[in-house]
Design a protein around this motif. Structure first.
Motif, PDB file in Angstrom:
ATOM      1  N   ASN A  96      -7.015 -20.242   0.904  1.00 52.24           N
ATOM      2  CA  ASN A  96      -6.707 -19.634  -0.392  1.00 52.24           C
ATOM      3  C   ASN A  96      -5.339 -18.945  -0.366  1.00 52.24           C
ATOM      4  N   ALA A  97      -5.052 -18.247   0.741  1.00 50.28           N
ATOM      5  CA  ALA A  97      -3.756 -17.569   0.864  1.00 50.28           C
ATOM      6  C   ALA A  97      -2.620 -18.582   0.842  1.00 50.28           C
ATOM      7  N   LEU A  98      -2.810 -19.706   1.534  1.00 56.13           N
ATOM      8  CA  LEU A  98      -1.791 -20.756   1.526  1.00 56.13           C
ATOM      9  C   LEU A  98      -1.614 -21.340   0.121  1.00 56.13           C
ATOM     10  N   THR A  99      -2.726 -21.556  -0.558  1.00 58.67           N
ATOM     11  CA  THR A  99      -2.672 -22.109  -1.919  1.00 58.67           C
ATOM     12  C   THR A  99      -1.877 -21.202  -2.840  1.00 58.67           C
ATOM     13  N   GLN A 100      -2.121 -19.892  -2.729  1.00 66.52           N
ATOM     14  CA  GLN A 100      -1.403 -18.933  -3.563  1.00 66.52           C
ATOM     15  C   GLN A 100       0.067 -18.864  -3.182  1.00 66.52           C
ATOM     16  N   ASN A 101       0.346 -18.835  -1.882  1.00 70.98           N
ATOM     17  CA  ASN A 101       1.711 -18.674  -1.412  1.00 70.98           C
ATOM     18  C   ASN A 101       2.592 -19.873  -1.767  1.00 70.98           C
ATOM     19  N   MET A 102       2.051 -21.078  -1.678  1.00 66.58           N
ATOM     20  CA  MET A 102       2.829 -22.285  -1.930  1.00 66.58           C
ATOM     21  C   MET A 102       2.632 -22.830  -3.344  1.00 66.58           C
ATOM     22  N   ALA A 103       1.766 -22.164  -4.130  1.00 65.91           N
ATOM     23  CA  ALA A 103       1.483 -22.620  -5.503  1.00 65.91           C
ATOM     24  C   ALA A 103       1.132 -24.102  -5.515  1.00 65.91           C
ATOM     25  N   LEU A 104       0.217 -24.477  -4.606  1.00 65.77           N
ATOM     26  CA  LEU A 104      -0.154 -25.879  -4.487  1.00 65.77           C
ATOM     27  C   LEU A 104      -0.883 -26.393  -5.726  1.00 65.77           C
ATOM     28  N   THR A 105      -1.752 -25.557  -6.281  1.00 68.38           N
ATOM     29  CA  THR A 105      -2.532 -25.960  -7.451  1.00 68.38           C
ATOM     30  C   THR A 105      -3.079 -24.712  -8.133  1.00 68.38           C
ATOM     31  N   GLN A 111     -21.649 -18.771  -2.069  1.00 65.71           N
ATOM     32  CA  GLN A 111     -20.755 -19.176  -3.155  1.00 65.71           C
ATOM     33  C   GLN A 111     -19.646 -18.158  -3.385  1.00 65.71           C
ATOM     34  N   GLY A 112     -18.413 -18.654  -3.547  1.00 60.83           N
ATOM     35  CA  GLY A 112     -17.271 -17.845  -3.948  1.00 60.83           C
ATOM     36  C   GLY A 112     -16.517 -18.554  -5.051  1.00 60.83           C
ATOM     37  N   VAL A 113     -15.497 -17.895  -5.595  1.00 59.99           N
ATOM     38  CA  VAL A 113     -14.736 -18.504  -6.686  1.00 59.99           C
ATOM     39  C   VAL A 113     -13.845 -19.612  -6.124  1.00 59.99           C
ATOM     40  N   PRO A 114     -13.370 -20.537  -6.971  1.00 63.73           N
ATOM     41  CA  PRO A 114     -12.469 -21.593  -6.491  1.00 63.73           C
ATOM     42  C   PRO A 114     -11.194 -21.004  -5.885  1.00 63.73           C
ATOM     43  N   LEU A 115     -10.567 -21.749  -5.012  1.00 71.50           N
ATOM     44  CA  LEU A 115      -9.320 -21.316  -4.384  1.00 71.50           C
ATOM     45  C   LEU A 115      -8.182 -21.381  -5.397  1.00 71.50           C
ATOM     46  N   GLY A 116      -7.236 -20.453  -5.245  1.00 72.78           N
ATOM     47  CA  GLY A 116      -6.084 -20.419  -6.135  1.00 72.78           C
ATOM     48  C   GLY A 116      -6.280 -19.564  -7.360  1.00 72.78           C
ATOM     49  N   VAL A 117      -7.470 -18.971  -7.534  1.00 80.65           N
ATOM     50  CA  VAL A 117      -7.780 -18.182  -8.728  1.00 80.65           C
ATOM     51  C   VAL A 117      -7.478 -16.700  -8.482  1.00 80.65           C
ATOM     52  N   VAL A 118      -7.863 -16.181  -7.315  1.00 75.62           N
ATOM     53  CA  VAL A 118      -7.672 -14.752  -7.010  1.00 75.62           C
ATOM     54  C   VAL A 118      -6.843 -14.618  -5.742  1.00 75.62           C
ATOM     55  N   ASP A 119      -6.174 -13.473  -5.609  1.00 73.96           N
ATOM     56  CA  ASP A 119      -5.360 -13.234  -4.415  1.00 73.96           C
ATOM     57  C   ASP A 119      -6.223 -13.004  -3.181  1.00 73.96           C
ATOM     58  N   ALA A 132      -2.736 -35.593  -5.961  1.00 74.70           N
ATOM     59  CA  ALA A 132      -2.861 -36.274  -4.668  1.00 74.70           C
ATOM     60  C   ALA A 132      -2.021 -35.590  -3.596  1.00 74.70           C
ATOM     61  N   THR A 133      -0.814 -35.139  -3.971  1.00 79.15           N
ATOM     62  CA  THR A 133       0.044 -34.439  -3.011  1.00 79.15           C
ATOM     63  C   THR A 133      -0.581 -33.119  -2.576  1.00 79.15           C
ATOM     64  N   ALA A 134      -1.086 -32.362  -3.559  1.00 76.63           N
ATOM     65  CA  ALA A 134      -1.732 -31.086  -3.239  1.00 76.63           C
ATOM     66  C   ALA A 134      -2.946 -31.310  -2.351  1.00 76.63           C
ATOM     67  N   MET A 135      -3.691 -32.380  -2.648  1.00 80.05           N
ATOM     68  CA  MET A 135      -4.861 -32.691  -1.839  1.00 80.05           C
ATOM     69  C   MET A 135      -4.472 -32.937  -0.379  1.00 80.05           C
ATOM     70  N   GLY A 136      -3.389 -33.686  -0.152  1.00 81.21           N
ATOM     71  CA  GLY A 136      -2.950 -33.963   1.208  1.00 81.21           C
ATOM     72  C   GLY A 136      -2.525 -32.701   1.944  1.00 81.21           C
ATOM     73  N   GLN A 137      -1.842 -31.819   1.244  1.00 80.01           N
ATOM     74  CA  GLN A 137      -1.419 -30.571   1.876  1.00 80.01           C
ATOM     75  C   GLN A 137      -2.610 -29.680   2.211  1.00 80.01           C
ATOM     76  N   LEU A 138      -3.577 -29.583   1.306  1.00 78.40           N
ATOM     77  CA  LEU A 138      -4.762 -28.762   1.542  1.00 78.40           C
ATOM     78  C   LEU A 138      -5.592 -29.307   2.688  1.00 78.40           C
ATOM     79  N   ARG A 139      -5.751 -30.632   2.729  1.00 72.63           N
ATOM     80  CA  ARG A 139      -6.555 -31.225   3.802  1.00 72.63           C
ATOM     81  C   ARG A 139      -5.898 -30.990   5.164  1.00 72.63           C
ATOM     82  N   THR A 140      -4.570 -31.156   5.203  1.00 71.81           N
ATOM     83  CA  THR A 140      -3.864 -30.935   6.469  1.00 71.81           C
ATOM     84  C   THR A 140      -3.986 -29.484   6.921  1.00 71.81           C
ATOM     85  N   ALA A 141      -3.825 -28.546   5.968  1.00 71.63           N
ATOM     86  CA  ALA A 141      -3.911 -27.130   6.306  1.00 71.63           C
ATOM     87  C   ALA A 141      -5.323 -26.766   6.749  1.00 71.63           C
TER      88      ALA A 141
END
Length: 564
Positions: A426-435, A477-485, A397-406
């Protein structure tokens, strides 16, 4: 032929070449009895060892052996007639036999005897003779009995452990706190042969006890039994009494036990029980969580084995209740956080109708990370986003809130370029290790130009319904976020003729246990063909048509837009 069984005299001199046969019999470690058939059974000779075995002189009077047989019993504990004993069979049926018998004297432990008897080819006073060899096997018998009892106890302990293990496994699978406690009461009632039961938990905030589950009692909380039960909180806390009793409290008779309060006696009269057994539920750190209690219509107390099993079961139950409370607390926090981070109102965009809904899963103890958002862009355009964060609970739920805001921030800056928005996300997800992984579907809709740009990060394809039918938009279609740089996908431009309907959804709407995803997608496509024209009614319609009897094991989010 007769036999001379005279005892040796003191003048008898024994040498290796010459010695008395009677002295051999007297030196035997076994009891030896020679009897004739006179008067049913008369002792002719008995060595001293036999008297030692029986702890009494062997009766030598006519018929004395047959009369003494009333103290003989077979190995099953049933009375044995003399004619059925080894000596009786050898005397009267003239055949050798062997049996294990019990010699039971009232007030003394039974004497176990291994008796072998054989007929003799001689007579005494004209009566046939037989000889018996009697061996005391009481020690072996008692040892075997002790071993059997020990094995029985081990078997019972293994059975008990298996039973408790099975109960705790089933208990761990209960979804809610109430259902887990109801299982504890039900299984405990079967074990204790109880007529009713109640589970009450301690409310630390208010310092009171609250009923969470009942067994064998009226379910209506307004029933007089429940009213009497709740009055116990006005008296001394039952949990304290059980704790002071060592964690388990036995009340053999409510009517006479001096520890019972008037409130408890009133509850007993109202519910109709006479005795009770209560056990504390404790957390892993020893903190008291509450009490489970069972009641019986008759006075009495559970057996030691029943109490031991119940106490063991309740120790496991306390830990499961503790975990369930933690899960439910986290679920409430996560659900509250999840709902607060979703768009509370949808913007009004000229030329389109928009509807959205988010349904929490019916199973499991934790909220998920499904979310949606609608962002008004420049020139009357609108951005639609819908995502699903991998995982459950507060973290998702926390990660969801951060992703939605970003995403909203990126949409306001570069919202007309869907690929750029998801690349930055995706870059934010990788940088902050959100999920570790999240799927997102992002599109922009231009109602004036009747077209949409779509790009997906591993999300189920949106469904387009127009005059030509219903079909999935599978491009972009692309791969899910947080999987590749380095994330990238090609956007898809989709024409939206007047009246066209776009449906975005999370996988909870189309997935069912035991079937492939294609089946669920086809079910959604067919349902959309008969969708109501009013967008506000669409979400409820799709949930009813696509979910199994309206139940959703996973979270479901739906976002729909119709172009006028």
């Amino acid at each position: 032929m007769t036999v001379d069984l005279r005892q040796p005299t003191a003048q008898t001199t024994e040498t290796p070449d010459r010695f008395s046969s009677v002295s051999v019999l007297e030196g035997s470690p076994h009891g030896i009895l020679i009897a004739s058939a006179d008067r049913g059974g008369t002792a002719v000779y008995a060595n001293q060892r036999l008297a030692q075995l029986f702890r009494t002189p062997v009766p030598m009077d006519p018929g004395g052996i047959a009369a003494a047989a009333q103290l003989l019993f077979d190995r099953n504990g049933e009375s044995m007639a003399f004619d059925d004993s080894p000596m009786g069979i050898a005397l009267h049926r003239r055949r050798a036999t062997r049996a294990e018998v019990q010699y039971r004297v009232p007030g003394q432990p039974p004497l176990w005897l291994d008796i072998s008897a054989s007929p003799l080819e001689c007579t005494y006073g004209g009566q046939p003779l037989a000889v018996s060899y009697i061996h005391d096997v009481s020690h072996q018998r008692h040892s075997a009995t002790e071993l059997d009892e020990a094995n029985q106890r081990l078997a019972e302990q293994l059975e008990d452990l298996t039973w408790v293990h099975g109960l705790t496994e089933r208990l761990a699978g209960r979804g809610t706190l109430e259902s887990a406690l109801a299982r504890v009461l039900e299984e405990g009632a079967l074990l204790l042969h109880a007529d009713m039961g109640v589970a009450r938990l301690f409310d630390e905030e208010h310092g009171t006890m609250a009923t969470q589950a009942v067994f064998g009692l009226p379910p209506d909380p307004l029933d007089e039994v429940h009213i009497a039960l709740e009055k116990l909180t006005e008296d001394r806390c039952l949990m304290d009494e059980v704790a002071e009793a060592g964690g388990a409290l036995i009340i053999e008779d409510v009517a006479t036990d001096p520890s019972c309060t008037e409130a408890f006696r009133d509850l007993a009269r109202t519910a109709g029980f006479r005795s009770a057994y209560a056990v504390t539920l404790s957390a892993s750190d020893g903190r008291r969580l509450g009490v489970v209690g069972w009641a019986f219509k008759q006075p009495g107390r559970p057996t030691m084995r029943q109490r031991q099993l119940t106490n063991t079961y309740c120790r496991f139950a306390g830990q499961i209740v503790e975990n369930t409370q933690l899960y439910e607390r986290e679920r409430r926090i996560a659900s509250t956080l999840q709902q607060s981070m979703l768009a509370q109102t949808l913007p009004h965009i000229e030329g389109v109708q928009i509807a959205a809904c988010n349904l929490p899963g019916a199973h499991g103890m934790q909220a998920g990370g499904d979310w949606y958002d609608v962002v008004a862009l420049r020139d009357g355009k609108v951005a639609l986003a819908l995502g699903d964060v991998m995982g459950k609970g507060l973290g998702a739920a926390t990660a969801m809130g951060q992703l939605r805001t970003a995403l909203r921030a990126y949409a306001l800056v570069e919202g007309e370029d869907p690929v750029a928005v998801l690349t930055d996300l995706n870059a934010l997800t990788q940088n902050m290790a959100l999920t570790d992984m999240t799927t997102v579907l992002y599109m922009t809709v231009d109602p004036a130009e009747h077209r949409a740009k779509v790009v997906s990060a591993g999300h189920p394809p949106p469904l387009l319904i127009d005059q030509s039918g219903a079909s999935f938009v599978r491009a972009g279609q692309g791969v899910p976020l947080g999987v590749v740089d380095e994330w990238h996908a090609e956007e898809k431009e989709v024409p939206l003729p007047p009246g066209a309907l776009l449906v975005l959804y999370t996988d909870g709407l189309v997935e069912r246990r035991g079937e492939d995803l294609g089946t669920g997608l086809e079910r959604l496509r067919k349902a959309a063909l008969n969708a109501p024209s009013e967008v506000g009614e669409l979400c409820a319609y799709l949930v009813e048509e696509c979910l199994d009897e309206g139940a959703n094991p996973d979270d479901v989010a739906i976002l729909a837009v119709r172009v006028r």
